[in-house]
Structures are given as structure tokens and as C-alpha cells.
Design a protein around this motif. Structure first.
Motif, PDB file in Angstrom:
ATOM      1  N   GLY A  82      37.616  40.805  45.917  1.00  0.00           N
ATOM      2  CA  GLY A  82      38.969  41.192  46.541  1.00  0.00           C
ATOM      3  C   GLY A  82      39.051  42.555  46.734  1.00  0.00           C
ATOM      4  N   PRO A  83      40.213  43.283  46.973  1.00  0.00           N
ATOM      5  CA  PRO A  83      40.413  44.668  47.386  1.00  0.00           C
ATOM      6  C   PRO A  83      39.944  45.612  46.181  1.00  0.00           C
ATOM      7  N   ASP A  84      39.738  45.141  44.930  1.00  0.00           N
ATOM      8  CA  ASP A  84      39.503  45.882  43.881  1.00  0.00           C
ATOM      9  C   ASP A  84      38.018  45.569  43.383  1.00  0.00           C
ATOM     10  N   GLY A  85      37.456  44.991  44.382  1.00  0.00           N
ATOM     11  CA  GLY A  85      35.815  44.655  44.017  1.00  0.00           C
ATOM     12  C   GLY A  85      35.505  43.347  43.683  1.00  0.00           C
ATOM     13  N   ALA A  86      34.447  43.067  43.016  1.00  0.00           N
ATOM     14  CA  ALA A  86      33.977  41.880  42.462  1.00  0.00           C
ATOM     15  C   ALA A  86      34.435  41.427  41.114  1.00  0.00           C
ATOM     16  N   ARG A  87      34.429  40.185  40.834  1.00  0.00           N
ATOM     17  CA  ARG A  87      34.894  39.888  39.440  1.00  0.00           C
ATOM     18  C   ARG A  87      34.487  38.555  39.079  1.00  0.00           C
TER      19      ARG A  87
END
Length: 288
Positions: free
Chosen positions: A140-145
Motif C-alpha cells: 500500500g502507500p505506506d509500503g509492504a506488510r
């Protein structure tokens, strides 16, 4: 029926996918194979003004087996699971499950990501991924999780994925021991009345580990820790199997629909799970 009018996007990078999702919010949806989303759009059960097709994104169709870890890209199809010899050798329950999904035409287009992502309680892959203790990988916009498959499903069509996130892959350790995927359905192409995914490991004639999940018997897939514990430490005899079935029946919550009343579904669940446990245990001495 045909779906309501929508704008169609075919981005070539994941950054572009995320940007479209951020711009349009709840009005945008990502499509993998389309076999879950498009029928819902046609029936007007889903309103999707902005449809994002992932077909042009590189890397999402990869199947990777590195050491003891398997990763399936979101665009891997059910047919890919069936046809990949290395994957079948490492995790044969994948092929066995995929062969029971719909029909060949659907399996050529239907994807792992689409089957896992949207939280349809009738889909086969969510329960299987819980059985395998898979990790669902999101961007997502905040990176991978990453989210454990056993924590991903919240209710029917509601998951831990945020609206501006994309499921890019699922990963899990190579399963050991015997496996089985049993499914009862009214006809080819139908959702399961009940389905069970089972993995069992045998150590000297005793169940060393077990994992059991069932499909379409609640508004989420049901992985039952109590059902597995009922088998561990036993010889997987009839009493142990009955205890595991009883534990699972305590965890499921089926509802009446055109596949039958609640009592019938619970009966079918018990029969299917008994078959799956029995067949998985019979395979613990050799892969079948």
C-alpha cells in the motif's frame, strides 16, 4: 445482466495501482482474474466505478520455491497450481484443491490472489491458506506488510486489507506429512456445501502435528485449533477423529441457504471432515 458503467485501468507498475486507489478510494477495486468480482458487478452486488486490472504488472504470476518457503504471486492461476510439477511435489494439497475449483475454463483465469483477497466465504483458497498457516503479503502507500491468513478474514467480504492496499502474494512453509482436500458440492462449478483442508504429520504412528480448516460453513473460513489438538498425540483412531469432528462442529456456524438447512450442512461437514482426516492420515507414510 451487464455491469454498471465503469472506468477501466491497466497500469504497468504497482505505484500506479496504488495511486489510482488513493485517488478514487472506495470507488476503485483491483481485479486479478475477475471470476469473483465481475459476476458480482453483473449482478449489481458490487458497484465499482473504477476497475484496475493487474494483468500488466510484472512479477505477480511467479511461483517461487526457495528452500522450505513457497510464494505464490497474486496472478498465479488455479491452472498454474495444477500444472507446476515442482509445486505439486512440494505441496500436493494445492493441486488437489485447485482441481476441485469450478471447471477448467474458470481455472485458466481464476487466480490465487482473487480467490484469497476478497473474503468470499465460499472460496476454496482462504481455508486452504489457513490450513497451511500462510502469510498474506500486501502493498500500500505506506509500503509492504504481511498478515497471517488466520487473522485476515473478519466477516463475509470484510478482510484486514485496507482499501488502498493490494494483495501481491501469499507465502507459506512447505507442508509435511499427509494431506487431503475434500469437498461436497451440488454440481460442477458450484461453491462447496462443505469443504475441508487437512495436513497431518505422523511420528511413529502418532499424530505429531495437524492443521484443519473448513470452507463455506461460516461467514469466514474456519481454522480449528481445537480440532487439530484432538488429533495430536493420538493414533488417529476412530475416537480421535470423532473428537476432532466434534471440535470443528463447535467452531462452525453455517446458515440456511439453497444448499440446505443448517442441520444438513452440519451433517455434511462431519462427513467431509472425517473423510479428509482419514485420507490425510493414510498418506502420512507416502505422498499420494
Amino acid at each position: 445482466m451487464i455491469p454498471a458503467a465503469f472506468d477501466y485501468y491497466r497500469p504497468e507498475t504497482m505505484d500506479d495501482v496504488i495511486a489510482i486507489l488513493q485517488e478514487h478510494g472506495d470507488d476503485a477495486r483491483v481485479m486479478a482474474g475477475g471470476h469473483s468480482l465481475i459476476p458480482m458487478m453483473k449482478l449489481r452486488m458490487a458497484d465499482v466505478p473504477h476497475l484496475i486490472d493487474l494483468q500488466a504488472i510484472d512479477g505477480l504470476s511467479d511461483i517461487t520455491i526457495e528452500g522450505n518457503r513457497i510464494t505464490l504471486g497474486a496472478m498465479v492461476t488455479q491452472h498454474d497450481l495444477i500444472a507446476h510439477d515442482g509445486l505439486t511435489a512440494a505441496a500436493p494439497i494445492l493441486q488437489e484443491t485447485a482441481l476441485q475449483i469450478a471447471d477448467p475454463q474458470v481455472r485458466y483465469m481464476g487466480t490465487v490472489g482473487g480467490n484469497v483477497a476478497n473474503g468470499d466465504p465460499g472460496n476454496d483458497m482462504p481455508g486452504l491458506m489457513q490450513c497451511l498457516d500462510a502469510t498474506i503479503n500486501l502493498i500500500g502507500p505506506d509500503g509492504a506488510r504481511s498478515v497471517a491468513a488466520r487473522d485476515y478474514y473478519e466477516s463475509a467480504y470484510m478482510t484486514a486489507r485496507e482499501d488502498d492496499e493490494v494483495l501481491v502474494s501469499v507465502s507459506f512453509d512447505t507442508p509435511s506429512g499427509g494431506h487431503a482436500y475434500e469437498k461436497q458440492k451440488r454440481k460442477i462449478g458450484d461453491y462447496a456445501t462443505a469443504a475441508a483442508a487437512v495436513q497431518i504429520a505422523n511420528s511413529g504412528g502418532i499424530v505429531a502435528s495437524a492443521s484443519i480448516a473448513m470452507t463455506n460453513l461460516s461467514d469466514v473460513p474456519v481454522w480449528s485449533d481445537d480440532a487439530a489438538k484432538a488429533l495430536i498425540g493420538t493414533s488417529c483412531d476412530a475416537d480421535a477423529v470423532k473428537a476432532a469432528v466434534a471440535a470443528m462442529l463447535g467452531d462452525i456456524d453455517p446458515s440456511e441457504d439453497n444448499r440446505g438447512p443448517v442441520a444438513f450442512k452440519r451433517h455434511v461437514a462431519g462427513v467431509i471432515l472425517t473423510r479428509a482426516i482419514t485420507r490425510a492420515w493414510s498418506r502420512t507414510t507416502s505422498r499420494a
